[in-house]
Write an enzyme that holds these catalytic residues in place. Structure first.
Site, PDB file in Angstrom:
ATOM      1  N   ASP A 193       1.003  -0.590  -0.532  1.00 46.77           N
ATOM      2  CA  ASP A 193       0.227   0.280   0.155  1.00 46.77           C
ATOM      3  C   ASP A 193       1.191   1.097  -0.184  1.00 46.77           C
ATOM      4  OD1 ASP A 193      -3.390   0.019   1.122  1.00 46.77           O
ATOM      5  OD2 ASP A 193      -2.373   1.631   0.895  1.00 46.77           O
ATOM      6  N   ASP A 231       4.414   1.809  -3.914  1.00 52.42           N
ATOM      7  CA  ASP A 231       2.643   2.292  -5.236  1.00 52.42           C
ATOM      8  C   ASP A 231       3.386   1.663  -6.255  1.00 52.42           C
ATOM      9  OD1 ASP A 231       1.893   4.037  -6.962  1.00 52.42           O
ATOM     10  OD2 ASP A 231       3.065   5.641  -5.850  1.00 52.42           O
ATOM     11  N   ASN A 245      -6.226  -5.456  -5.722  1.00 47.60           N
ATOM     12  CA  ASN A 245      -7.911  -4.859  -5.420  1.00 47.60           C
ATOM     13  C   ASN A 245      -7.190  -3.167  -5.464  1.00 47.60           C
ATOM     14  OD1 ASN A 245      -9.321  -4.161  -3.016  1.00 47.60           O
ATOM     15  ND2 ASN A 245      -7.356  -3.259  -2.726  1.00 47.60           N
ATOM     16  N   TYR A 297     -10.864   5.890 -14.361  1.00 46.51           N
ATOM     17  CA  TYR A 297     -11.357   4.086 -13.901  1.00 46.51           C
ATOM     18  C   TYR A 297     -12.125   3.776 -14.879  1.00 46.51           C
ATOM     19  CZ  TYR A 297     -13.082   1.911  -9.989  1.00 46.51           C
ATOM     20  OH  TYR A 297     -13.699   1.220  -8.773  1.00 46.51           O
ATOM     21  N   LYS A 316     -11.646  -0.518 -15.858  1.00 45.44           N
ATOM     22  CA  LYS A 316     -11.863  -1.883 -15.041  1.00 45.44           C
ATOM     23  C   LYS A 316     -13.014  -2.590 -15.949  1.00 45.44           C
ATOM     24  CE  LYS A 316     -10.976  -0.651 -10.373  1.00 45.44           C
ATOM     25  NZ  LYS A 316     -10.745  -2.163  -9.710  1.00 45.44           N
ATOM     26  N   VAL A 320     -19.450  -0.160  -2.279  1.00 47.30           N
ATOM     27  CA  VAL A 320     -19.044  -0.544  -1.021  1.00 47.30           C
ATOM     28  C   VAL A 320     -18.514   0.668   0.166  1.00 47.30           C
ATOM     29  CG1 VAL A 320     -17.471  -1.750   0.526  1.00 47.30           C
ATOM     30  CG2 VAL A 320     -18.579  -2.589  -1.635  1.00 47.30           C
ATOM     31  N   THR A 322     -17.094   2.240   1.891  1.00 46.05           N
ATOM     32  CA  THR A 322     -15.950   2.776   2.643  1.00 46.05           C
ATOM     33  C   THR A 322     -15.975   3.836   3.777  1.00 46.05           C
ATOM     34  OG1 THR A 322     -14.678   3.340   0.925  1.00 46.05           O
ATOM     35  CG2 THR A 322     -14.138   0.571   1.325  1.00 46.05           C
TER      36      THR A 322
HETATM   37  N1  LIG Z   1     -15.635   0.462  -2.487  1.00 44.11           N
HETATM   38  C1  LIG Z   1     -16.775   0.507  -3.547  1.00 44.11           C
HETATM   39  O1  LIG Z   1     -17.993   0.856  -3.762  1.00 44.11           O
HETATM   40  C2  LIG Z   1     -16.351  -0.253  -5.056  1.00 44.11           C
HETATM   41  C3  LIG Z   1     -16.745   0.285  -6.460  1.00 44.11           C
HETATM   42  C4  LIG Z   1     -16.127  -0.998  -7.153  1.00 44.11           C
HETATM   43  C5  LIG Z   1     -14.784  -1.395  -6.842  1.00 44.11           C
HETATM   44  N2  LIG Z   1     -14.679  -0.821  -6.228  1.00 44.11           N
HETATM   45  C6  LIG Z   1     -12.862  -1.768  -6.460  1.00 44.11           C
HETATM   46  O2  LIG Z   1     -12.674  -2.591  -5.117  1.00 44.11           O
HETATM   47  C7  LIG Z   1     -10.960  -2.523  -4.571  1.00 44.11           C
HETATM   48  C8  LIG Z   1     -10.769  -1.631  -3.341  1.00 44.11           C
HETATM   49  O3  LIG Z   1     -11.559  -0.380  -3.190  1.00 44.11           O
HETATM   50  P1  LIG Z   1     -11.528   0.962  -2.188  1.00 44.11           P
HETATM   51  O4  LIG Z   1     -13.084   1.469  -2.332  1.00 44.11           O
HETATM   52  O5  LIG Z   1     -11.295  -0.467  -0.860  1.00 44.11           O
HETATM   53  O6  LIG Z   1     -10.670   1.398  -2.035  1.00 44.11           O
HETATM   54  P2  LIG Z   1      -9.481   2.111  -1.434  1.00 44.11           P
HETATM   55  O7  LIG Z   1      -9.567   3.815  -1.928  1.00 44.11           O
HETATM   56  O8  LIG Z   1     -10.887   2.708  -0.327  1.00 44.11           O
HETATM   57  O9  LIG Z   1      -8.604   0.905  -0.876  1.00 44.11           O
HETATM   58  C9  LIG Z   1      -7.880   1.261  -1.612  1.00 44.11           C
HETATM   59  C10 LIG Z   1      -6.742   0.926  -1.204  1.00 44.11           C
HETATM   60  O10 LIG Z   1      -5.214   0.811  -2.233  1.00 44.11           O
HETATM   61  C11 LIG Z   1      -4.707   2.397  -1.563  1.00 44.11           C
HETATM   62  N3  LIG Z   1      -3.864   2.264  -2.819  1.00 44.11           N
HETATM   63  C12 LIG Z   1      -4.082   3.754  -3.419  1.00 44.11           C
HETATM   64  N4  LIG Z   1      -3.607   3.725  -5.264  1.00 44.11           N
HETATM   65  C13 LIG Z   1      -2.156   2.808  -4.460  1.00 44.11           C
HETATM   66  C14 LIG Z   1      -0.984   3.039  -5.370  1.00 44.11           C
HETATM   67  N5  LIG Z   1      -0.665   4.109  -6.201  1.00 44.11           N
HETATM   68  N6  LIG Z   1      -0.203   1.811  -4.728  1.00 44.11           N
HETATM   69  C15 LIG Z   1      -0.773   1.170  -3.308  1.00 44.11           C
HETATM   70  N7  LIG Z   1      -1.645   1.306  -2.849  1.00 44.11           N
HETATM   71  C16 LIG Z   1      -2.643   1.735  -3.428  1.00 44.11           C
HETATM   72  C17 LIG Z   1      -4.374   2.777  -0.856  1.00 44.11           C
HETATM   73  O11 LIG Z   1      -3.984   3.473  -0.362  1.00 44.11           O
HETATM   74  C18 LIG Z   1      -6.053   1.718  -0.397  1.00 44.11           C
HETATM   75  O12 LIG Z   1      -4.723   1.408   0.640  1.00 44.11           O
HETATM   76  C19 LIG Z   1     -10.766  -1.177  -6.203  1.00 44.11           C
HETATM   77  O13 LIG Z   1     -10.446  -1.693  -6.879  1.00 44.11           O
HETATM   78  C20 LIG Z   1     -12.376  -0.695  -6.017  1.00 44.11           C
HETATM   79  O14 LIG Z   1     -11.608  -0.257  -7.121  1.00 44.11           O
HETATM   80  C21 LIG Z   1     -14.707  -0.490  -5.192  1.00 44.11           C
END
Ligand SMILES: NC(=O)c1ccc[n+]([C@@H]2O[C@H](COP(=O)([O-])OP(=O)(O)OC[C@H]3O[C@@H](n4cnc5c(N)ncnc54)[C@H](O)[C@@H]3O)[C@@H](O)[C@H]2O)c1
Length: 256
Positions: free
Chosen positions: A43, A71, A98, A163, A167, A196, A198
């Site tokens: 992360d 990163d 993820n 995005y 995706k 979701v 979060t």
């Molecule tokens: N939350 C939702 O509603 C939702 C909906 C559809 C898809 N998703 C997908 O689910 C997955 C997780 O989503 P989330 O909502 O938990 O995301 P989030 O943004 O809450 O968490 C993503 C994590 O990735 C880390 N991150 C971001 N950029 C980074 C980088 N350049 N290098 C390393 N780490 C990095 C962040 O620090 C964070 O801990 C993602 O692929 C997202 O596209 C989420």
């Protein structure tokens, strides 16, 4: 909702998770640690990531969860982390792509560099993580790769074309790599979360009106929490899903 299932095949299995420090990723790290898997995550959020490691260490699972700052836009560093984890624990058997970034952007303002940046976070690392992990998985007799997609492009959300395009491409990546890697008993699937809630989503995008609207358009009326996604990912990682590959699995409460 939390997984009550224990998958014996996940115990002692090396699992590598990108973006495990917060959100859905943190719930995945937690869920795999509770399966007694050997979990490493990367992360860029050191504070959240170290706090998660401390929390899970206090819970005392069989193996200490480990974290490194990486990163995912830096492919050399990403592949280096994978090699380091394998050097310490043997071939990765479960890879979870993820990490992502869903920052909103107006299509009129997107420069070529901005576009490349969206791909560099949301698409490119998924392929290069697979490229680094697949040879070890093959040598170990197989594995499971889970790529994270998104409901956003399926339901046609606007204001983030970089995005949603990335995706949507994840589906092509999954299907194509499932074909290329199936002969080595490596399965590749996409998990598609719905909305979701979060901490980041709540802080940045989701308004009280959105919450009401989500309850209206989802078949199920409860809001999705990060922990609701983990049980599907555990199943796809475990040998219980041995014949599941090249497909998409929705956890969206019936939105898409
Ligand atoms: N939350 C939702 O509603 C939702 C909906 C559809 C898809 N998703 C997908 O689910 C997955 C997780 O989503 P989330 O909502 O938990 O995301 P989030 O943004 O809450 O968490 C993503 C994590 O990735 C880390 N991150 C971001 N950029 C980074 C980088 N350049 N290098 C390393 N780490 C990095 C962040 O620090 C964070 O801990 C993602 O692929 C997202 O596209 C989420």
């Amino acid at each position: 909702m939390h997984s009550s299932a224990i998958y014996p095949s996940l115990a002692d299995r090396p699992v590598f998770i990108t973006g495990g420090g917060s959100g859905i990723g943190a719930s995945l790290v937690t869920a795999f640690a509770r399966q007694n898997a050997i979990v490493h995550f990367i992360d860029i959020d050191d504070t959240a990531s170290r706090a998660l490691v401390d929390r899970l260490t206090a819970e005392s699972s069989a193996h200490r969860v480990s974290y490194s700052h990486c990163d995912i836009r830096d492919i050399t560093a990403l592949q280096g982390c994978i090699r380091e984890f394998e050097a310490a624990h043997g071939p990765i058997r479960v890879l979870i792509n993820n990490a992502a970034n869903d920052d909103r952007h107006d299509w009129r303002d997107v420069s070529p560099d901005d576009w490349d940046e969206r791909m560099a976070i949301n698409l490119r690392p998924q392929f290069f993580a697979i490229q680094a992990a697949a040879p070890g998985m093959a040598s170990a007799g197989g594995g499971s790769i889970i790529n994270f997609g998104s409901i956003s492009w399926k339901v046609g959300l606007g204001n983030m074309p970089g995005y949603t395009t990335a995706k949507a491409a994840v589906h092509g990546l999954t299907r194509s790599m499932a074909r290329d890697l199936g002969g080595d008993h490596i399965r590749v699937n996409t998990v598609i979360p719905g909305a979701v809630l979060t901490q980041r989503q709540l802080e940045k995008w989701i308004t009280p009106e959105d919450k009401t609207r989500l309850a209206e358009i989802q078949c199920l009326k409860q809001h999705l929490a990060p922990a609701d996604v983990a049980p599907t990912v555990l199943f796809l990682a475990a040998d219980d899903s041995a014949m599941c590959t090249a497909h998409e699995y929705f956890v969206d409460a019936g939105w898409g």
